[in-house]
Write a protein that holds these residues in place. Structure first.
Motif, PDB file in Angstrom:
ATOM      1  N   VAL A 279     -19.682  11.841 -20.330  1.00  0.00           N
ATOM      2  CA  VAL A 279     -20.362  12.893 -19.902  1.00  0.00           C
ATOM      3  C   VAL A 279     -21.813  12.662 -20.160  1.00  0.00           C
ATOM      4  CG1 VAL A 279     -18.498  14.751 -20.592  1.00  0.00           C
ATOM      5  CG2 VAL A 279     -19.986  14.003 -22.049  1.00  0.00           C
ATOM      6  N   SER A 280     -22.609  13.834 -19.929  1.00  0.00           N
ATOM      7  CA  SER A 280     -23.950  13.364 -19.909  1.00  0.00           C
ATOM      8  C   SER A 280     -24.443  13.651 -21.407  1.00  0.00           C
ATOM      9  CB  SER A 280     -24.679  14.275 -18.986  1.00  0.00           C
ATOM     10  OG  SER A 280     -24.623  15.781 -19.342  1.00  0.00           O
ATOM     11  N   ARG A 281     -25.527  13.131 -21.760  1.00  0.00           N
ATOM     12  CA  ARG A 281     -26.030  13.506 -23.104  1.00  0.00           C
ATOM     13  C   ARG A 281     -26.345  14.954 -23.276  1.00  0.00           C
ATOM     14  NH1 ARG A 281     -31.651  13.562 -24.501  1.00  0.00           N
ATOM     15  NH2 ARG A 281     -32.069  12.886 -22.488  1.00  0.00           N
ATOM     16  N   GLN A 282     -27.038  15.550 -22.215  1.00  0.00           N
ATOM     17  CA  GLN A 282     -27.368  16.740 -22.244  1.00  0.00           C
ATOM     18  C   GLN A 282     -25.900  17.785 -22.582  1.00  0.00           C
ATOM     19  OE1 GLN A 282     -28.033  14.749 -19.737  1.00  0.00           O
ATOM     20  NE2 GLN A 282     -30.266  14.742 -19.997  1.00  0.00           N
ATOM     21  N   THR A 283     -24.931  17.422 -22.127  1.00  0.00           N
ATOM     22  CA  THR A 283     -23.718  17.979 -22.245  1.00  0.00           C
ATOM     23  C   THR A 283     -23.184  17.911 -23.989  1.00  0.00           C
ATOM     24  OG1 THR A 283     -22.886  18.185 -19.977  1.00  0.00           O
ATOM     25  CG2 THR A 283     -21.149  18.311 -21.829  1.00  0.00           C
TER      26      THR A 283
ATOM     27  N   SER B 158     -25.277  20.220 -25.801  1.00  0.00           N
ATOM     28  CA  SER B 158     -24.908  21.684 -25.695  1.00  0.00           C
ATOM     29  C   SER B 158     -23.783  21.783 -26.506  1.00  0.00           C
ATOM     30  CB  SER B 158     -24.762  21.907 -24.133  1.00  0.00           C
ATOM     31  OG  SER B 158     -25.878  21.841 -23.275  1.00  0.00           O
TER      32      SER B 158
ATOM     33  N   TYR C 219     -22.394  25.397 -25.013  1.00  0.00           N
ATOM     34  CA  TYR C 219     -21.080  24.971 -24.064  1.00  0.00           C
ATOM     35  C   TYR C 219     -19.749  24.935 -24.659  1.00  0.00           C
ATOM     36  CZ  TYR C 219     -18.516  22.781 -20.329  1.00  0.00           C
ATOM     37  OH  TYR C 219     -17.549  22.429 -19.590  1.00  0.00           O
ATOM     38  N   LEU C 220     -18.785  25.503 -24.583  1.00  0.00           N
ATOM     39  CA  LEU C 220     -17.443  25.344 -24.875  1.00  0.00           C
ATOM     40  C   LEU C 220     -16.997  24.445 -24.002  1.00  0.00           C
ATOM     41  CD1 LEU C 220     -16.272  28.935 -25.867  1.00  0.00           C
ATOM     42  CD2 LEU C 220     -17.021  27.200 -27.256  1.00  0.00           C
ATOM     43  N   PRO C 221     -16.496  22.970 -24.208  1.00  0.00           N
ATOM     44  CA  PRO C 221     -15.852  22.020 -23.427  1.00  0.00           C
ATOM     45  C   PRO C 221     -14.592  22.535 -23.022  1.00  0.00           C
ATOM     46  CG  PRO C 221     -15.814  21.322 -25.553  1.00  0.00           C
ATOM     47  CD  PRO C 221     -16.374  22.737 -25.650  1.00  0.00           C
ATOM     48  N   SER C 222     -14.229  22.073 -21.822  1.00  0.00           N
ATOM     49  CA  SER C 222     -12.918  22.389 -21.418  1.00  0.00           C
ATOM     50  C   SER C 222     -11.728  21.771 -22.054  1.00  0.00           C
ATOM     51  CB  SER C 222     -12.641  21.696 -19.721  1.00  0.00           C
ATOM     52  OG  SER C 222     -12.857  20.306 -19.724  1.00  0.00           O
TER      53      SER C 222
ATOM     54  N   ASP D 180     -30.282  17.328 -16.255  1.00  0.00           N
ATOM     55  CA  ASP D 180     -29.251  18.208 -15.320  1.00  0.00           C
ATOM     56  C   ASP D 180     -29.451  18.085 -14.029  1.00  0.00           C
ATOM     57  OD1 ASP D 180     -27.831  18.801 -17.632  1.00  0.00           O
ATOM     58  OD2 ASP D 180     -28.547  20.756 -17.776  1.00  0.00           O
TER      59      ASP D 180
ATOM     60  N   ASP E  33     -21.324  15.870 -14.722  1.00  0.00           N
ATOM     61  CA  ASP E  33     -20.094  16.145 -15.361  1.00  0.00           C
ATOM     62  C   ASP E  33     -19.548  17.572 -15.459  1.00  0.00           C
ATOM     63  OD1 ASP E  33     -21.639  17.661 -17.244  1.00  0.00           O
ATOM     64  OD2 ASP E  33     -21.817  15.916 -18.779  1.00  0.00           O
ATOM     65  N   GLU E  34     -18.602  17.840 -16.119  1.00  0.00           N
ATOM     66  CA  GLU E  34     -18.073  19.257 -15.924  1.00  0.00           C
ATOM     67  C   GLU E  34     -18.959  20.446 -16.286  1.00  0.00           C
ATOM     68  OE1 GLU E  34     -14.791  19.199 -18.847  1.00  0.00           O
ATOM     69  OE2 GLU E  34     -15.951  20.430 -20.242  1.00  0.00           O
ATOM     70  N   ARG E  35     -19.925  20.159 -17.339  1.00  0.00           N
ATOM     71  CA  ARG E  35     -20.923  21.373 -17.558  1.00  0.00           C
ATOM     72  C   ARG E  35     -21.996  21.393 -16.627  1.00  0.00           C
ATOM     73  NH1 ARG E  35     -25.885  21.580 -19.507  1.00  0.00           N
ATOM     74  NH2 ARG E  35     -25.817  19.583 -19.694  1.00  0.00           N
ATOM     75  N   GLN E  36     -22.173  20.241 -16.123  1.00  0.00           N
ATOM     76  CA  GLN E  36     -23.201  20.299 -15.008  1.00  0.00           C
ATOM     77  C   GLN E  36     -22.740  21.060 -13.606  1.00  0.00           C
ATOM     78  OE1 GLN E  36     -24.200  16.337 -15.448  1.00  0.00           O
ATOM     79  NE2 GLN E  36     -25.958  16.784 -16.840  1.00  0.00           N
TER      80      GLN E  36
END
Lengths: 69, 150
Positions: free
Chosen positions: A25-29, A32, A38-41, B60, B70-73
């Motif tokens: 995933v991204s660093r931003q995620t 978060s 952000y609640l992950p899946s 983002d 990714d999923e959040r984006q």
């Protein structure tokens, strides 16, 4: 919901970018998720828990509020 | 086909292609303003190059522009598109209502947008599962009320 991602990551002296790359995933995620914005899946939550060798319920606690939120 | 194109190139190429088609349509239209098609093409190409450069950013917007979200984006993008759809529908409704009140002939595109938006929404519900609901799995013999232990 409180999570232990930051705590586990810092224990292993990993950067957010390294963890993000390991999880795909991204660093931003990662930022978060750590901050509780952000609640992950479910698949990502399992991937995070598995990465740190914990169960999902040890990693994410729905009964505790994120500090500062 | 998209698999053969590098992810970072996909959206800039899409922009360039769409812009080129529009510029060609403008040129085909002819008239004294045909030269604007050249200006449109140049603007679109500059835009596509800018998009490609931004697609390399570590944020983002860069991830979405570079087709590596990714999923959040992806969720961010989905919510933004839903917000855009809501705004469009409200604007189209206002257009249809105002056009009806004023007996104006210009309101029919608003009606088309409203109808298409509504149809697409229903299509989405059907495609993503509402129409395939299974009966609830509670049709067996009912247990008597009371404590499970008792």
């Amino acid at each position: 919901m409180r999570n232990r991602v930051r705590e586990q990551r810092t224990q292993r002296e990993m950067s957010q970018a390294e963890l993000a790359a390991s999880l795909g995933v991204s660093r931003q995620t990662v930022i978060s998720i750590e901050s509780g914005r952000y609640l992950p899946s479910l698949p990502l939550a399992f991937a995070i828990a598995r990465f740190f060798g914990l169960t999902v319920d040890k990693m994410f606690d729905p009964d505790e509020e994120e500090a500062g939120t | 086909m998209m698999a053969f194109i590098r992810p970072r190139l996909r959206k800039p190429l899409g922009i360039a292609l769409a812009g080129t088609v529009f510029a060609a349509a403008w040129a085909l239209r002819g008239g004294h303003a045909w030269w604007l098609s050249v200006a449109i093409e140049v603007t679109v190409l500059v835009g596509a190059i800018t998009f490609y450069v931004r697609a390399g950013d570590d944020n983002d917007e860069g991830a979405l522009a570079g087709s590596r979200a990714d999923e959040r984006q992806k969720l961010l993008s989905l919510r933004s598109r839903a917000l855009g759809w809501n705004f469009t529908m409200v604007a189209a409704f206002i257009g249809v209502t105002a056009g009806t009140a004023l007996k104006a002939s210009w309101s029919w595109p608003c009606l088309v947008i409203l109808a298409l938006g509504g149809f697409a929404y229903l299509l989405g519900l059907s495609t993503y599962g509402i129409a395939e609901e299974e009966p609830a799995d509670d049709t067996g013999p009912r247990h008597p009320a009371g404590s499970p232990a008792g």
